[in-house]
Write a protein that holds these residues in place. Structure first.
Motif, PDB file in Angstrom:
ATOM      1  N   ASN A  54       0.809  -1.215   0.000  1.00 20.48           N
ATOM      2  CA  ASN A  54       0.000   0.000   0.000  1.00 20.48           C
ATOM      3  C   ASN A  54       0.842   1.266   0.000  1.00 20.48           C
ATOM      4  O   ASN A  54       0.538   2.221  -0.728  1.00 20.48           O
ATOM      5  CB  ASN A  54      -0.931  -0.001   1.220  1.00 20.48           C
ATOM      6  N   GLN A  57       2.643   1.804  -3.398  1.00 23.45           N
ATOM      7  CA  GLN A  57       1.662   2.202  -4.408  1.00 23.45           C
ATOM      8  C   GLN A  57       1.196   3.636  -4.205  1.00 23.45           C
ATOM      9  O   GLN A  57       1.021   4.384  -5.172  1.00 23.45           O
ATOM     10  CB  GLN A  57       0.465   1.253  -4.388  1.00 23.45           C
ATOM     11  N   SER A  60       3.893   5.886  -5.448  1.00 29.92           N
ATOM     12  CA  SER A  60       3.890   5.897  -6.908  1.00 29.92           C
ATOM     13  C   SER A  60       2.736   6.720  -7.457  1.00 29.92           C
ATOM     14  O   SER A  60       2.897   7.518  -8.379  1.00 29.92           O
ATOM     15  CB  SER A  60       3.806   4.455  -7.428  1.00 29.92           C
ATOM     16  N   ARG A  61       1.558   6.527  -6.871  1.00 27.98           N
ATOM     17  CA  ARG A  61       0.347   7.224  -7.340  1.00 27.98           C
ATOM     18  C   ARG A  61       0.480   8.732  -7.176  1.00 27.98           C
ATOM     19  O   ARG A  61       0.091   9.517  -8.047  1.00 27.98           O
ATOM     20  CB  ARG A  61      -0.861   6.719  -6.547  1.00 27.98           C
ATOM     21  N   GLY A 206       8.652   4.507  -3.537  1.00 28.38           N
ATOM     22  CA  GLY A 206       7.517   4.263  -4.432  1.00 28.38           C
ATOM     23  C   GLY A 206       7.327   5.393  -5.428  1.00 28.38           C
ATOM     24  O   GLY A 206       6.936   5.169  -6.575  1.00 28.38           O
ATOM     25  N   GLN A 212       2.275   1.717 -10.763  1.00 24.94           N
ATOM     26  CA  GLN A 212       1.845   1.322  -9.420  1.00 24.94           C
ATOM     27  C   GLN A 212       2.004  -0.178  -9.176  1.00 24.94           C
ATOM     28  O   GLN A 212       2.256  -0.605  -8.052  1.00 24.94           O
ATOM     29  CB  GLN A 212       0.381   1.709  -9.201  1.00 24.94           C
ATOM     30  N   LYS A 213       1.837  -0.979 -10.227  1.00 23.61           N
ATOM     31  CA  LYS A 213       1.979  -2.427 -10.067  1.00 23.61           C
ATOM     32  C   LYS A 213       3.422  -2.802  -9.726  1.00 23.61           C
ATOM     33  O   LYS A 213       3.674  -3.659  -8.882  1.00 23.61           O
ATOM     34  CB  LYS A 213       1.533  -3.150 -11.343  1.00 23.61           C
ATOM     35  N   GLY A 216       3.936  -1.658  -6.143  1.00 26.14           N
ATOM     36  CA  GLY A 216       3.227  -2.534  -5.214  1.00 26.14           C
ATOM     37  C   GLY A 216       3.898  -3.882  -5.058  1.00 26.14           C
ATOM     38  O   GLY A 216       4.008  -4.425  -3.957  1.00 26.14           O
TER      39      GLY A 216
END
Length: 352
Positions: A54, A57, A60-61, A206, A212-213, A216
């Motif tokens: 989490n 991700q 990254s997001r 991140g 995102q993958k 993650g």
């Protein structure tokens, strides 16, 4: 996958510091409960994988360069401000523990004054933090495989020579100082304070990738790798509880049981892991207060690195047993916010 493994390795490097790799944290949070502590280490593994996924991700997001963006995103304006202050304070606290841990190794393994080890770690940490974040991540991830190899070697040796009848587990456990009231709380507190300490650099790592993958996957790999190390170290120490229940550096003590050369190698690897965590914590702390591109960043890092060095004289075992559990309870707020954020994101029907 290469990038995911680099993220996972860096994740492990951030969390694995003086207390973890030395065995002192594992002793206080898992092994001190006896054999049931193995269940606690499995619970911690699951939580680290989920929370690591989490956080990487989210980084990254949001393409974050500081933990502030992620904390305010998942906690909101008011709770976020509180959690931000706690995390920032703890980043400094962990830096202090790392410097103290280096001093304990120099004293226990090399017979040198503890101040020499703490000063050495403070100087190389401050020097490294002036590098850019990509170089820092590369340095952090480089040492992790060596620790895994050493832990496997020590675990195999300890299990091979394990004689259950020779250990009075109750008597050995009685000599330890558990950091929690029971094994479940020990596992939860351990994950909580490590996430509180690691969230800053984990989210920044991140933020270095846009997929995102990939991010993650790196978080999951890091969480599972971390869990494997916890389980191996925990089992190793349970087989030798009568020897390590009241020492500052249990894993080095067990390494020396194999051969002094192995003990020396383990000490060097441990210094590398302490360096990893110290660099990650001091960088994240400084970056939260002063933007890395500003000229004052280096001055700030030197100042608070020096203060952390002075504070490290409080003592390694005392710092591990006091600073970490207190922050662990506060870290529950952060974990709750991460879980709520994950549930809300899943409800929106977007891919995680």
């Amino acid at each position: 996958m290469k990038k995911s493994f680099q993220i996972g390795s860096a994740f492990i490097g951030i969390i694995v510091g003086a207390g973890f790799a030395s065995g002192q944290e594992i002793l206080q949070f898992f092994s001190s409960f006896g054999y049931v502590g193995i269940a606690g280490s499995i619970l911690a593994t699951i939580l680290f994988a989920f929370l690591g996924m989490n956080l990487t991700q989210l980084g990254s997001r949001l393409q974050t360069t500081s933990h502030k963006d992620v904390i305010y995103h998942i906690c909101g304006r008011y709770l976020g401000a509180f959690v931000d202050v706690i995390i920032t304070f703890f980043l400094f606290g962990v830096t202090v523990v790392m410097f103290s841990g280096a001093g304990a190794i120099f004293e226990e393994q090399f017979g040198l004054p503890a101040i020499a080890g703490s000063l050495f770690m403070a100087v190389i940490t401050i020097a490294t933090v002036t590098l850019n974040v990509q170089k820092v991540i590369g340095l952090i991830s480089a040492v992790t495989p060596f620790l895994l190899v050493m832990v496997v070697v020590i675990a195999a040796y300890s299990l091979y020579h394990f004689d259950p009848s020779s250990i009075d587990m109750d008597a050995a456990v009685a000599k330890t100082s558990p950091a929690a009231s029971n094994w479940i709380m020990g596992a939860l507190l351990y994950v909580s304070y490590n996430i509180a300490a690691g969230v800053a650099m984990i989210t920044v790592i991140g933020g270095t990738v846009k997929d995102q993958k990939v991010a993650g996957r790196g978080g999951i790999i890091g969480g599972l790798g971390l869990g494997l190390l916890i389980i191996l170290i925990n089992i190793t120490m349970l087989t030798q509880m009568d020897k390590i229940a009241d020492v500052a550096m249990p894993m080095i003590t067990l390494s020396n049981e194999i051969h002094p050369v192995v003990g020396f190698i383990m000490a060097i690897v441990l210094i590398g892991m302490i360096y990893n965590t110290a660099v990650a914590m001091l960088y994240a702390f400084s970056a939260r207060v002063v933007k890395p591109e500003k000229p004052s960043f280096k001055l700030f890092t030197i100042l608070f690195g020096a203060i952390a060095f002075i504070a490290s004289f409080l003592g390694f075992v005392n710092l591990v047993g006091t600073v970490y559990p207190i922050t662990g309870y506060l870290g529950f707020l952060l974990i709750a916010a991460i879980i709520v954020s994950w549930v809300m994101y899943k409800r929106k029907g977007t891919k995680v």
